[in-house]
Write an enzyme that holds these catalytic residues in place. Structure first.
Site, PDB file in Angstrom:
ATOM      1  CB  CYS A  10      -0.841  -0.163   1.230  1.00  0.00           C
ATOM      2  SG  CYS A  10       0.157   0.021   2.780  1.00  0.00           S
ATOM      3  CG  HIS A  39       4.392  -6.178  11.451  1.00  0.00           C
ATOM      4  ND1 HIS A  39       3.291  -5.992  11.874  1.00  0.00           N
ATOM      5  CD2 HIS A  39       5.449  -5.736  12.332  1.00  0.00           C
ATOM      6  CE1 HIS A  39       3.302  -5.407  13.102  1.00  0.00           C
ATOM      7  NE2 HIS A  39       4.695  -5.331  13.279  1.00  0.00           N
ATOM      8  CG  HIS A  72       3.630  -0.585  12.706  1.00  0.00           C
ATOM      9  ND1 HIS A  72       4.713  -1.011  12.519  1.00  0.00           N
ATOM     10  CD2 HIS A  72       2.767  -1.702  11.941  1.00  0.00           C
ATOM     11  CE1 HIS A  72       5.011  -1.998  11.594  1.00  0.00           C
ATOM     12  NE2 HIS A  72       3.613  -2.435  11.123  1.00  0.00           N
ATOM     13  CD  GLU A 124      -2.817   1.248  13.070  1.00  0.00           C
ATOM     14  OE1 GLU A 124      -4.024   1.687  13.136  1.00  0.00           O
ATOM     15  OE2 GLU A 124      -2.576   0.357  12.190  1.00  0.00           O
ATOM     16  CB  SER A 220       1.369  -9.007   8.396  1.00  0.00           C
ATOM     17  OG  SER A 220       0.534  -8.480   7.396  1.00  0.00           O
ATOM     18  CB  SER A 221      -2.834  -7.121  11.783  1.00  0.00           C
ATOM     19  OG  SER A 221      -4.033  -6.886  12.299  1.00  0.00           O
ATOM     20  CG  ASN A 222      -2.165  -6.327   5.926  1.00  0.00           C
ATOM     21  OD1 ASN A 222      -2.231  -6.476   4.747  1.00  0.00           O
ATOM     22  ND2 ASN A 222      -1.329  -5.734   6.636  1.00  0.00           N
TER      23      ASN A 222
END
Length: 306
Positions: A10, A39, A72, A124, A220-222
């Site tokens: 992104c 991440h 973050h 974050e 990685s959260s996403n």
């Protein structure tokens, strides 16, 4: 084989990586980075090879060393510590994360109790909770909402972690709105475009495939959420760092494979997974239609002409 569109980096990740690379060019190595810049191990190792040194605490940074804050975001206490030590800082916090910080500050300045929807322990979330003055209540699920003991007439406001989409948070927001009579929150158009776009792309892709591979890091959260979305759609879904983690058994009986990548995963790793698949089965690659992303974020002024 189908490739989700959009996928991978992104604008916030591109900006953060470029900040480290330009800092290395302008100031020379080493450049110190607090926390993983994004991440993804491949990205971190690539920057290490160029002279970046990653630390978790500012106490590990030598005096006067150029220091980068990760995408973050960080708490005010970290910013104050860096200023007290007179460290030259480059802030790679994603502008959309900074926007969440500013929203939280506006809500609390109006006397509202702030509720943050996010994952405990995520950098974050820790940064956001440390940026907003006053107490911030963290809720991760509907049980956390039910456990809130504030009186219903309390003026409250909510903000959300950027790696959560509108779909991820809608049930929690509905529950908060039922629990509190006076509640404010950001416009849904303020959520992270990349999170929403990548999740929507996986939902569309899940209608065409019988196996989903998400390229990304375990922390990685996403990326984890993309895998969960595939699973929720009833499609076997796996999160892998690169082609070496591909299990040939996953392909047994499968006719169509879908691939996407988390917002911090570079396209080179997607290519690596495709090559790993090609070593097992014949592969034809089709890129699915999807939302085009043309967003770019400006660099810090110190690096704009580096």
């Amino acid at each position: 084989m189908f490739l989700a569109q959009p996928r991978g980096f992104c604008a916030g990740v591109v900006r953060a990586i470029e900040i480290v690379e330009r800092a290395l060019e302008k100031y020379g190595p080493p450049v110190y980075v607090r926390h993983e810049i994004v991440h993804n191990k491949y990205v971190v190792e690539s920057l290490k090879a160029k002279g970046a040194i990653f630390v978790e605490e500012l106490s590990e940074v030598p005096p006067k060393a150029v220091t980068v804050f990760s995408a973050h975001g960080v708490a005010r206490s970290i910013e104050e510590e860096a200023a007290a030590r007179d460290l030259p800082v480059l802030n790679a916090t994603c502008p959309l994360v900074t926007k969440v910080h500013n929203q939280g500050k506006r809500y609390t300045s109006k006397g509202r109790t702030l509720i943050l929807i996010g994952h405990a322990g995520h950098p974050e979330v820790e940064g956001t909770m440390g940026q907003v003055p006053g107490p911030v209540l963290l809720v991760q699920n509907l049980d956390d909402v039910a456990a809130l003991t504030l009186p219903p007439e309390t003026p409250v406001a909510y903000i959300t972690q950027t790696t959560l989409s509108v779909d991820d948070t809608k049930d929690i927001i509905v529950a908060l709105s039922k629990k509190f009579h006076d509640i404010e929150g950001p416009d849904t158009r303020d959520i992270c475009y990349a999170t929403q776009n990548r999740q929507s792309a996986v939902r569309q892709m899940s209608k065409l495939v019988d196996l989903i591979l998400v390229v990304g890091a375990n922390n990685s959260s996403n990326s984890n959420r993309l895998r969960e979305i595939g699973t929720e759609a009833g499609i076997p879904s796996y999160l892998i760092a690169d082609g070496s983690e591909l299990d040939p058994a996953w392909l047994d009986g499968k006719k169509a494979v879908g691939i996407t990548a988390g917002a911090s995963a570079p396209e080179v790793l997607v290519d690596d997974v495709i090559e790993a698949l090609r070593r097992i089965v014949p592969v034809t690659v089709s890129v699915l239609p999807g939302r085009e992303e043309n967003i770019e974020f400006v660099l810090p002024a110190e690096l704009a002409t580096a």
